[in-house]
Design an enzyme around this catalytic site. Structure first.
Site, PDB file in Angstrom:
ATOM      1  N   ASP A   1      41.715  34.898  51.368  1.00  0.00           N
ATOM      2  CA  ASP A   1      41.191  35.689  50.236  1.00  0.00           C
ATOM      3  C   ASP A   1      41.488  34.935  48.935  1.00  0.00           C
ATOM      4  O   ASP A   1      42.617  34.517  48.694  1.00  0.00           O
ATOM      5  CB  ASP A   1      41.905  37.057  50.253  1.00  0.00           C
ATOM      6  CG  ASP A   1      41.401  38.021  49.189  1.00  0.00           C
ATOM      7  OD1 ASP A   1      41.048  39.151  49.538  1.00  0.00           O
ATOM      8  OD2 ASP A   1      41.386  37.642  48.002  1.00  0.00           O
TER       9      ASP A   1
ATOM     10  N   ASP B   1      34.662  37.077  48.675  1.00  0.00           N
ATOM     11  CA  ASP B   1      35.877  36.267  48.500  1.00  0.00           C
ATOM     12  C   ASP B   1      36.868  36.335  49.644  1.00  0.00           C
ATOM     13  O   ASP B   1      37.965  35.809  49.534  1.00  0.00           O
ATOM     14  CB  ASP B   1      36.547  36.592  47.154  1.00  0.00           C
ATOM     15  CG  ASP B   1      37.637  37.644  47.253  1.00  0.00           C
ATOM     16  OD1 ASP B   1      37.451  38.619  47.990  1.00  0.00           O
ATOM     17  OD2 ASP B   1      38.666  37.467  46.589  1.00  0.00           O
ATOM     18  N   GLU B   2      36.511  36.954  50.766  1.00  0.00           N
ATOM     19  CA  GLU B   2      37.487  36.995  51.866  1.00  0.00           C
ATOM     20  C   GLU B   2      36.810  36.937  53.224  1.00  0.00           C
ATOM     21  O   GLU B   2      35.659  37.348  53.381  1.00  0.00           O
ATOM     22  CB  GLU B   2      38.388  38.233  51.770  1.00  0.00           C
ATOM     23  CG  GLU B   2      37.660  39.527  51.906  1.00  0.00           C
ATOM     24  CD  GLU B   2      38.580  40.746  51.875  1.00  0.00           C
ATOM     25  OE1 GLU B   2      39.584  40.779  52.600  1.00  0.00           O
ATOM     26  OE2 GLU B   2      38.254  41.669  51.114  1.00  0.00           O
TER      27      GLU B   2
END
Ligand code: TTP
Ligand code: MG
Length: 357
Positions: free
Chosen positions: A8, A103-104
Site C-alpha cells: 500500500d 494504491d493497494e
C-alpha cells in the site's frame, strides 16, 4: 500454505504531489477540495498527520488545526498512471496480483517462497524497486493470509515492512486493537467493547454464542479472522468477471421515478467499484425480482467500454424502462457491469514507465 504480500502506498495522492512538486516536499500537505466549497481531505502527507489532519476530514477543519497546511486539488489521471505502473511492477514478481484500489494490492508469492526466496527479501525487493522506478514509498506486510498481510502492512507505516512468520499469526494479532481487523468498523468495535472485547486476542477467545447472537454470521467470520483463519485466495482481474450492486426494497415498487433513482444510485456504486479497480466494461446488466419472486436479467452490450456512473445509469435505466408497466412491481433491483476483456492493462503501463527506466 500460502504466502501473501499486501502493499500500500504511503499517503498516496499527497506523496505523488510531493514527488511532482519539490516545493511541497517535507511540508504538511492535504490533497482535496477547497475549504470554501466544503471540500474534504482525500490524502494527508505524514507531515500534516502530525497535526491530526486525516483523510475524510473537512478541509476547513484541517486548516483550523494546521494553519500552515498546503492544499492541492486531486489529479486522478496522474494517480491512475502511477497505479498502473506499480501494478506492473507487482506483476513482474507474480502474475497473482489482486488490486484492491489504485494504491493497494495483494500479491500471492507462494511459488517464489517455495522456490527458496524469503518473504522478507521479496517484500524488501519490491519496496526498493518501487522507490527506484517511481520515487515513492510503499508499506508491505507479509503473512500466510490476506488479513494478516494487510494488517501487517499498516503496522509500521510509512515505509514499513512487517513480516509475520508462519505459525506466529495468532500471537501477532492478539495484542492489536480489535478495530484493526478488516470488517470490524467503529459500531462493531463499540459493541464488542461493551462486552469487554478490546483486543483481537479477546475476540479470539470470545463466546461463540454471544457473537452469533449479536452479529449473526459476521460474528463467526470476525472470530475466525481473529484466530488467523482466512483462506481467501488472491484473485486477479482475470477472475473478476463482473462488478455489481443490488438492493432489496423495503416496499415493492413499480414507480418509474423511484426505480430510476434506485438504478442511478446502484450505477454510482458500481462505477466507484470499477474506478477503484481501474476496470471498464462494455456490458451493462439489470437484475430484477418481481413481487412474486420471479427473477430475471436484461443486458445490453455497448460499442465502447464505460466506467462512469452516468454512462452506466443511462444504459441501465433504458433497460429498466422497458420492464416497467402497469401492475408490475419490483422487490429487488441490481445493476452490474461486465465485459472487461476489451481493456488492455499493459500498454498504458509500459508507456508510463518508459521515462523512469
Ligand atoms: P489510503 O491508502 O487509505 O491512504 P493514503 O495512501 O493516503 O495513506 P496511508 O496509506 O499512508 O495511510 O488511500 C489511498 C488513496 O485513496 C488516498 O491517497 C486518497 C484516496 N482516499 C480518498 O480519496 N478518500 C478517503 O477517505 C481515503 C481513506 C482515501
Ligand atoms: Mg495508502
Amino acid at each position: 500454505m500460502r504466502h501473501i504480500l499486501h502493499a500500500d502506498f504511503d499517503a498516496f495522492y499527497a506523496a505523488v504531489e510531493q514527488l511532482d512538486n519539490p516545493e511541497l516536499r517535507g511540508k504538511p500537505l492535504a490533497v482535496g477540495g477547497s475549504p470554501d466549497s466544503r471540500g474534504v481531505v482525500a490524502s494527508a502527507s505524514y507531515e500534516a498527520r502530525k497535526y491530526g489532519v486525516r483523510s475524510a476530514m473537512p478541509m476547513r477543519t484541517a486548516f483550523n488545526i494546521c494553519p500552515q497546511l498546503q492544499r492541492v486539488s486531486a489529479r486522478f489521471d496522474r494517480y491512475r498512471d502511477v497505479s498502473r505502473s506499480v501494478m506492473e511492477i507487482f506483476r513482474d514478481i507474480t502474475p497473482l496480483v489482486e488490486p484492491l484500489s489504485l494504491d493497494e494490492a495483494y500479491l500471492d508469492v507462494t511459488d517464489s517462497v517455495a522456490g527458496g526466496q524469503s518473504a522478507a527479501d521479496l517484500a524488501g525487493g519490491l519496496k526498493r524497486r518501487v522507490k527506484q522506478e517511481l520515487g515513492l514509498t510503499i508499506s508491505v506486510g507479509a503473512g500466510v493470509s490476506k488479513s494478516v498481510a494487510k494488517i501487517a502492512s499498516d503496522l509500521e507505516k510509512p515505509d514499513g515492512l512487517t513480516v509475520v512468520p508462519p505459525g506466529e499469526e495468532v500471537a501477532f494479532l492478539a495484542p492489536l486493537p480489535v478495530g484493526t481487523l478488516p470488517g470490524v468498523g467503529p459500531k462493531t468495535q463499540e459493541s464488542l467493547k461493551s462486552h469487554g472485547i478490546l483486543t483481537i486476542g479477546d475476540l479470539a477467545n470470545g463466546d461463540d454464542e454471544w457473537l452469533l447472537d449479536r452479529f449473526g454470521r459476521n460474528g463467526a467470520y470476525i472470530k475466525s479472522l481473529a484466530l488467523a483463519k482466512d483462506d481467501r485466495p488472491v484473485q486477479t482481474h482475470r477472475d473478476t468477471k463482473s462488478i455489481s450492486s443490488e438492493t432489496t426494497l423495503v416496499l415493492d415498487t413499480g414507480d418509474p421515478e423511484a426505480l430510476h433513482e434506485l438504478v442511478s444510485r446502484l450505477s454510482s456504486d458500481v462505477s466507484r467499484s470499477l474506478e477503484r479497480r481501474d476496470l471498464q466494461g462494455r456490458t451493462v446488466k439489470l437484475k430484477l425480482r418481481l413481487s412474486d419472486f420471479t427473477t430475471f436479467t436484461r443486458q445490453v452490450t455497448l460499442p465502447d467500454v464505460i466506467q462512469s456512473s452516468d454512462q452506466i445509469a443511462v444504459a441501465a435505466n433504458r433497460l429498466m424502462d422497458a420492464e416497467t408497466g402497469p401492475g408490475r412491481s419490483f422487490r429487488l433491483v441490481g445493476v452490474g457491469v461486465s465485459g472487461f476483456g476489451a481493456q488492455n492493462h499493459s500498454l498504458p503501463t509500459l508507456q508510463a514507465r518508459l521515462p523512469g527506466i
